[in-house]
Motif scaffolding. Structure first.
Motif, PDB file in Angstrom:
ATOM      1  N   LEU A 154      -2.282  40.664 -33.486  1.00  0.00           N
ATOM      2  CA  LEU A 154      -1.136  41.573 -33.550  1.00  0.00           C
ATOM      3  C   LEU A 154      -1.577  43.021 -33.383  1.00  0.00           C
ATOM      4  O   LEU A 154      -0.914  43.811 -32.683  1.00  0.00           O
ATOM      5  N   TYR A 155      -2.696  43.384 -33.992  1.00  0.00           N
ATOM      6  CA  TYR A 155      -3.175  44.761 -33.932  1.00  0.00           C
ATOM      7  C   TYR A 155      -3.594  45.137 -32.516  1.00  0.00           C
ATOM      8  O   TYR A 155      -3.240  46.204 -32.003  1.00  0.00           O
ATOM      9  N   ARG A 156      -4.357  44.252 -31.874  1.00  0.00           N
ATOM     10  CA  ARG A 156      -4.865  44.548 -30.529  1.00  0.00           C
ATOM     11  C   ARG A 156      -3.757  44.491 -29.472  1.00  0.00           C
ATOM     12  O   ARG A 156      -3.763  45.261 -28.518  1.00  0.00           O
ATOM     13  N   SER A 157      -2.826  43.582 -29.623  1.00  0.00           N
ATOM     14  CA  SER A 157      -1.784  43.380 -28.610  1.00  0.00           C
ATOM     15  C   SER A 157      -0.593  44.309 -28.784  1.00  0.00           C
ATOM     16  O   SER A 157       0.184  44.501 -27.854  1.00  0.00           O
ATOM     17  N   ARG A 158      -0.434  44.861 -29.980  1.00  0.00           N
ATOM     18  CA  ARG A 158       0.724  45.687 -30.319  1.00  0.00           C
ATOM     19  C   ARG A 158       2.041  44.910 -30.156  1.00  0.00           C
ATOM     20  O   ARG A 158       3.073  45.477 -29.793  1.00  0.00           O
TER      21      ARG A 158
ATOM     22  N   PRO B 164       4.463  46.790 -34.506  1.00  0.00           N
ATOM     23  CA  PRO B 164       3.802  48.057 -34.840  1.00  0.00           C
ATOM     24  C   PRO B 164       2.510  47.833 -35.627  1.00  0.00           C
ATOM     25  O   PRO B 164       2.424  46.935 -36.458  1.00  0.00           O
ATOM     26  N   ARG B 165       1.538  48.665 -35.347  1.00  0.00           N
ATOM     27  CA  ARG B 165       0.220  48.462 -35.944  1.00  0.00           C
ATOM     28  C   ARG B 165       0.222  48.600 -37.462  1.00  0.00           C
ATOM     29  O   ARG B 165      -0.625  48.017 -38.133  1.00  0.00           O
TER      30      ARG B 165
ATOM     31  N   CYS C   3      -3.504  38.666 -37.614  1.00  0.00           N
ATOM     32  CA  CYS C   3      -3.287  40.108 -37.712  1.00  0.00           C
ATOM     33  C   CYS C   3      -4.154  40.870 -36.703  1.00  0.00           C
ATOM     34  O   CYS C   3      -3.733  41.910 -36.188  1.00  0.00           O
ATOM     35  N   TYR C   4      -5.340  40.353 -36.425  1.00  0.00           N
ATOM     36  CA  TYR C   4      -6.193  40.977 -35.412  1.00  0.00           C
ATOM     37  C   TYR C   4      -5.503  40.943 -34.048  1.00  0.00           C
ATOM     38  O   TYR C   4      -5.490  41.942 -33.314  1.00  0.00           O
TER      39      TYR C   4
ATOM     40  N   THR D 131       2.070  45.019 -23.413  1.00  0.00           N
ATOM     41  CA  THR D 131       0.732  44.676 -22.945  1.00  0.00           C
ATOM     42  C   THR D 131       0.799  43.591 -21.896  1.00  0.00           C
ATOM     43  O   THR D 131       0.121  43.619 -20.883  1.00  0.00           O
TER      44      THR D 131
ATOM     45  N   SER E 209       0.435  45.243 -38.864  1.00  0.00           N
ATOM     46  CA  SER E 209      -0.831  44.515 -38.774  1.00  0.00           C
ATOM     47  C   SER E 209      -1.796  44.942 -39.875  1.00  0.00           C
ATOM     48  O   SER E 209      -2.485  44.111 -40.464  1.00  0.00           O
ATOM     49  N   VAL E 210      -1.835  46.238 -40.154  1.00  0.00           N
ATOM     50  CA  VAL E 210      -2.729  46.763 -41.202  1.00  0.00           C
ATOM     51  C   VAL E 210      -2.316  46.222 -42.568  1.00  0.00           C
ATOM     52  O   VAL E 210      -3.165  45.816 -43.376  1.00  0.00           O
TER      53      VAL E 210
END
Length: 219
Positions: free
Chosen positions: A154-158, A161-162, A151-152, A216, A165-166
């Motif tokens: 996924l969150y950083r790379s987008r 959708p974030r 998930c980290y 990205t 990830s949350v």
């Protein structure tokens, strides 16, 4: 890349569906007060549940293999951690299936022996059931730790959708807490499984419909 995303999403759904149906068949039998008395007569349901949970364990490996080449472009160490965690999870899940297989034979012997050796068989049966559930919770701890890394990334790379990830962060943190509490004997039920379940249903649907967002990587 869209094909990989769709196959990955499909494997997530296969793993979730196979586990839910398999666990629905197996769990009520293993939670009976006198598990050995009814397990052998219900061996068809037990074997069906084990087969479905085996499909879940194999699908987990497929997910890890498909995601690693994508995730390592954004964080090689965390991608390797996620890959390793899913392989270990799969191994623990397969190991946990040995218990119910042993119980089938033990239940047959228990029914044949009658009341004379009942306590002996029940003691062994209870230990096997306990080992099965402990092994599963260990698999969930490994899954949770690895999926927090997932998930980290996924969150950083987008890549998705974030907000997804949350939800994943919340879900796997809750699963980690639930499994740790269960391991130490503080079972609070399935309530903490809900956020993770939402993530593992919404994410694959998103992947199958939208795929990964590679902005990205392209920039």
């Amino acid at each position: 890349m869209k094909k990989i995303a769709r196959v990955t999403g499909a494997l997530f759904l296969v793993a979730t569906g196979a586990y839910m149906i398999g666990n629905g068949l197996l769990d009520p039998i293993l939670h009976r007060p006198d598990v050995l008395a009814g397990l052998y007569p219900d061996r068809t349901n037990v074997m069906a549940g084990l087969f479905l949970e085996l499909i879940n364990a194999l699908a987990v490996v497929g997910i890890a293999m498909l995601l690693y080449p994508i995730l390592k472009k954004y964080n090689d160490a965390f991608a390797l951690g996620y890959f390793g965690s899913r392989i270990i999870e799969s191994a623990l899940l397969i190991l946990s299936l040995i218990g119910p297989l042993v119980l089938i034979g033990l239940s047959k012997s228990y029914i044949g022996a009658g009341a004379s050796s009942g306590t002996y068989f029940q003691t062994i049966g209870n230990l096997v059931v306990e080992a099965h559930f402990k092994c599963f919770e260990m698999a969930m701890i490994v899954l949770s730790l690895g999926s927090l890394l997932f998930c980290y990334i996924l969150y950083r790379s987008r890549l998705v959708p974030r907000f997804l990830s949350v939800i994943g962060f919340i879900g796997y943190a809750a699963l980690l807490a639930s499994s740790c509490l269960t391991i130490i004997g503080q079972d609070i039920g399935p309530v903490l499984y809900i956020p993770g379940a939402i993530f593992e249903i919404v994410l694959p649907i998103w992947l199958m419909v939208k795929g990964f967002h590679l902005r990205t990587e392209e920039s």
